[in-house]
Scaffold this active site. Structure first.
Site: not given
Ligand code: GLN
Length: 486
Positions: A74, A149, A173
C-alpha cells in the site's frame, strides 16, 4: 496456488522467480489500465531482485520463506528510494529516504516488491475513490468499488496481479476491501506489527496487515511482519507464535460468539446476513459451539471513531506544511500564505473534512464534550468485548453490511460512506485482531465477507478457525459464473 506451492515450484526449478515477476508485470500491463490498482510499478527493481533469487536457488543456497514471491505494498508505507504518495497530491513527489519496518521485513524474507498500490487519500475512505490519482475498480465488476482504503491492495490480489499484499486498517481498511474483493484480509492486534514508516492517519488505531488468496498465505505474511520494533514504542514485546503450526488443528469444542447487535442493523443486506449465518452453521458442523453474545455498545463505534480518528488525523497531518518535503505552492508572499495555500491545494476534500472535524473536536471548550467523551465510550466498547471473551473464544460478524457498492454511489454522501465501516470499527477501537474471509456470493456474483474478531494477541486462534472454515466451505468451488469479467 499457495506460497507453499510456489516455494515448491521455485525449488524444483519448475518456474523461476523471474518468470513469476514477468507474468505479473504482463498482467498488470493488460489489466491495470482498467483497474488502477497500482500507483507505481517497480518493474526494473523487481526483475533484478528476481534474478538474484534465481541465482540463490541455482547455487543451492537456503531460501527465505517468501523468496522470489511478488507482493504489493500500500502506498502509505515508506519504501526507500521508491515514491510513496499516500494517494495525495501533497506527497505526489515524495521519495522516502528510509524503508518502513514491515517492508524491510518482507524484503529480508525474500519477497519481491512489485509495486505500490492505490488507496483512499491518506487512508481516509471506504471506496478508493478519494485517491488523487483516480479511483481503483473492483475486478469482480468494474462498475463497483473495491472498498477502501486499501482498495488497490485488495483488487491487485483478487485480479492476480500479485500473490499477496500489505494494507493498513484504521477502521476497516483491510477487512472491508478484502470482503468486497473476495480475498482474505487480516488486521492484527494493535501493537503486534510495527507502524514505523507507515504514514500516520490515526496513530492509536492504525495497524498494518496482509491481504492474501488464502488463510495460510495471510498467516505467512503475518509471521514475517510481526514483532517488537525498537523504532515503534507501541509494539509489544511478547513472543510471536508459529501461526502455521496451528492452522490445521481441529476447532472442536471452541466457543464462537455471534454478536447479536451486528445482525439486527437495518442497513444489513439480507444476502449478507444469510451467508454469514450460514458460515456460522458450517463452523458448528466442524464441532464449534455457537453462542449468542451481546456487545451493547458495538453500534456506537462509528460515532466514537468519527471523533477520535479525525482528531488524531488533524494532529498527524499538521506536519504537511510545504517546508521540508511534499507539495509547496510557489510564489507566495509569506510563510503563512505558503503553508495555507500548499495545504489548500495539496489535500483533497475528504482529508480537509477530517482535519476540520478533528480540529473542532480538539479545540478548547469542545475537547471534553467530544474527544474526551469519545475516549470514554471507547473504553466501554472495549469492556463489552472483555465481557464477551469471558464466554467465548472468538466473535463472528459480517465484515461489511453490504457487498461492493457502485462507483460514485456514496462519494457525495459521507454518512453513507462512513456506515460501511459499522462492523469493522469496534475491533480497531478495542485494539483487537480481526480477519475477513470470503463466505459466499450475492445474487449478482459479488463476494461476501465473514469477519472473525479475536481477543488481543490471539491471531493464531483467528487463523486456525479461518483456515478450518476455508477448507470446509470451499467458497470458490461454488463461484458463480457471473462477475469477474476481467
Ligand atoms: N473507512 C474508514 C475511514 O474512512 C476507515 C479507513 C481506514 O481503516 N484507513 O476512516
Amino acid at each position: 496456488m499457495t506460497f507453499a506451492d510456489l516455494r515448491q515450484k521455485l525449488k524444483s526449478g519448475e518456474v523461476s522467480s523471474k518468470e513469476l515477476v514477468q507474468e505479473k508485470i504482463e498482467r498488470i500491463k493488460t489489466l491495470d489500465t482498467t483497474l488502477n490498482s497500482f500507483l507505481t510499478v517497480n518493474t526494473d527493481e523487481a526483475l533484478n531482485q528476481a534474478e538474484y533469487v534465481d541465482k540463490q536457488i541455482a547455487s543451492g543456497e537456503p531460501l527465505s520463506p517468501l523468496s522470489g514471491i511478488p507482493v504489493a505494498i500500500k502506498d502509505n508505507l515508506c519504501t526507500k528510494g521508491i515514491k510513496t504518495t499516500c494517494a495525495s497530491r501533497i506527497l505526489s513527489n515524495f521519495v522516502p529516504p528510509y524503508e518502513s519496518t514491515v517492508t524491510k521485513k518482507l524484503l529480508n524474507a525474500g519477497a519481491i516488491m512489485i509495486g505500490k498500490t492505490n488507496m483512499d487519500e491518506f487512508a481516509m475512505g471506504s471506496s478508493t475513490e478519494t485517491s488523487a490519482f483516480g479511483p481503483c475498480l473492483n475486478p469482480w465488476d468494474i462498475t463497483k468499488v473495491p472498498g477502501g482504503s486499501s482498495g488497490g491492495s485488495a483488487s491487485s490480489v483478487a485480479a492476480g496481479l500479485c500473490y499477496g499484499s500489505l494494507g493498513s486498517d484504521t477502521g476497516g481498511s483491510i477487512r472491508q476491501p478484502a470482503s468486497f474483493c473476495g480475498v482474505v484480509g487480516l488486521k492484527p492486534t494493535y501493537g503486534r506489527v510495527s507502524r514505523w514508516g507507515l504514514i500516520a492517519f490515526a496513530s492509536s488505531l492504525d495497524q498494518v496487515g496482509p491481504f492474501a488468496n488464502n488463510v495460510s498465505d495471510a498467516a505467512e505474511i503475518l509471521q514475517v511482519i510481526s514483532g517488537k520494533d525498537e523504532f515503534d514504542s507501541t509494539t509489544v514485546d511478547i513472543p510471536v507464535p508459529n501461526y502455521l503450526e496451528t492452522l490445521s488443528k481441529s476447532i472442536k469444542g471452541m466457543k464462537i460468539g455471534l454478536i447479536d447487535n451486528c445482525f439486527e442493523h437495518d442497513g444489513l443486506a439480507t444476502e449478507v446476513k444469510d451467508s454469514v449465518l450460514g458460515g456460522a452453521s458450517l463452523l458448528e458442523n466442524l464441532g464449534a459451539k455457537i453462542i449468542n453474545v451481546s456487545c451493547p455498545r458495538f453500534n456506537d463505534g462509528i460515532a466514537t471513531y468519527y471523533v477520535i480518528a479525525p482528531s488524531e488525523a488533524s494532529a498527524n497531518l499538521a506536519r504537511y506544511d510545504g517546508v521540508k518535503y511534499g507539495f509547496r505552492s510557489e510564489d507566495e508572499q509569506s510563510l503563512i500564505e505558503m503553508t495555507s495555500k500548499s495545504r489548500a491545494i495539496g489535500f483533497g476534500s475528504e482529508v480537509k473534512r477530517r482535519i476540520l472535524i478533528g480540529t473542532y473536536a480538539l479545540s478548547a471548550g469542545y475537547v471534553d464534550a467530544y474527544y474526551k467523551k469519545a475516549q470514554q465510550v471507547r473504553t466501554l466498547i472495549r469492556k463489552d468485548f472483555d465481557e464477551a471473551f469471558k464466554k467465548v473464544d472468538i466473535l463472528l460478524a459480517p465484515t461489511a453490511p453490504t457487498t461492493a457498492f457502485g462507483s460514485g454511489e456514496n462519494i457525495n454522501n459521507p454518512m453513507a460512506m462512513y456506515l460501511s465501516d459499522l462492523l469493522t470499527i469496534p475491533a480497531n477501537l478495542a485494539g483487537l485482531p480481526a480477519i475477513s474471509l470470503p463466505c459466499g456470493f450475492d445474487k449478482s456474483g459479488l463476494p461476501i465477507g465473514l469477519q472473525l474478531i479475536g481477543n488481543v494477541f490471539e491471531e493464531a486462534k483467528l487463523l486456525q478457525i479461518a483456515n478450518q472454515f476455508e477448507e470446509a466451505a470451499e467458497v470458490y468451488k461454488n463461484r458463480p459464473k457471473t462477475g469477474f469479467t476481467l
